[in-house]
Design an enzyme around this catalytic site. Sequence first.
Site, PDB file in Angstrom:
ATOM      1  N   ASP A  33      42.805 -40.232  14.752  1.00  0.00           N
ATOM      2  CA  ASP A  33      41.646 -40.481  15.605  1.00  0.00           C
ATOM      3  C   ASP A  33      42.043 -40.833  17.033  1.00  0.00           C
ATOM      4  OD1 ASP A  33      40.284 -40.183  13.265  1.00  0.00           O
ATOM      5  OD2 ASP A  33      39.312 -42.152  13.300  1.00  0.00           O
ATOM      6  N   ASP A  34      41.113 -40.602  17.944  1.00  0.00           N
ATOM      7  CA  ASP A  34      41.131 -41.127  19.327  1.00  0.00           C
ATOM      8  C   ASP A  34      41.960 -40.350  20.344  1.00  0.00           C
ATOM      9  OD1 ASP A  34      39.605 -43.032  18.117  1.00  0.00           O
ATOM     10  OD2 ASP A  34      40.946 -44.717  18.496  1.00  0.00           O
ATOM     11  N   HIS A  84      34.610 -36.918  17.877  1.00  0.00           N
ATOM     12  CA  HIS A  84      34.672 -38.377  17.701  1.00  0.00           C
ATOM     13  C   HIS A  84      33.901 -39.060  18.841  1.00  0.00           C
ATOM     14  CE1 HIS A  84      36.358 -41.884  15.770  1.00  0.00           C
ATOM     15  NE2 HIS A  84      37.146 -42.225  16.757  1.00  0.00           N
ATOM     16  N   HIS A  88      33.857 -42.569  22.872  1.00  0.00           N
ATOM     17  CA  HIS A  88      34.188 -43.532  21.794  1.00  0.00           C
ATOM     18  C   HIS A  88      33.088 -44.581  21.679  1.00  0.00           C
ATOM     19  CE1 HIS A  88      36.879 -45.962  19.123  1.00  0.00           C
ATOM     20  NE2 HIS A  88      37.209 -44.741  18.773  1.00  0.00           N
ATOM     21  N   HIS A 173      45.988 -43.377  14.048  1.00  0.00           N
ATOM     22  CA  HIS A 173      45.437 -43.247  15.405  1.00  0.00           C
ATOM     23  C   HIS A 173      46.432 -42.613  16.374  1.00  0.00           C
ATOM     24  CE1 HIS A 173      42.588 -45.976  13.560  1.00  0.00           C
ATOM     25  NE2 HIS A 173      41.729 -45.551  14.480  1.00  0.00           N
TER      26      HIS A 173
END
Length: 203
Positions: A33-34, A84, A88, A173
């Site tokens: 993620d991210d 995503h 954020h 991440h």
Amino acid sequence: MLFVKTPQFIQKFSSSILFRKKTDLKQVYLTFDDGPTEEFTHWILKLLGSLNIKATFFCIGENAEQNPYIMSDILERGHIIGNHTYSHKNAFFSSTKSYFKDIEKCKAVMPKTDLFRPPYGKLFPSQILKIQKHFKIVMWDILSYDFKKNISPEKLKQNVLENLENGSIIVFHDSVKSEEILKECLEDILVKIKENGYTFSTL
Ligand SMILES: [Zn+2]
């Protein structure tokens, strides 16, 4: 509340959201993620390439916009991309309308994906209903806690390896916060997962 292993009752309660794939095969799903990030994504891609593992990257729209060449690199190497949100965004502090707008802004940067993961794993039921019309919502059943300050490599390994089962979806991440610990032990974790007889698949 965040768990390392998402409890069964939550998985069952939200049957339309994917936490873990139901399968008899020893197959697991790696997600990052991210990202994308300037340098760390490249490190992850190189590692995955050397182990012949494919993963799914839930990217933040803003980061993707700044690093289009990394996005192309992820796809060219056979990995999958998921939405995503653009900034954020935390769904618990957003109206359904403004939250979905942020998702659409992200979609403009990565139009082809129909996978969506909410930041912080948070969504209101009304937001779920709206998003489900356009995306498949993917959560996880194993949160590695790689973002936690001062987590030890041993604890991180334990979080992943002891909770693994057929169809598990694991979260790491692709971010500055997790870079140091993952550079230290991600390879070891992935090798151990393989040694336990699992193969990696994309969502
Ligand atoms: Zn996130």
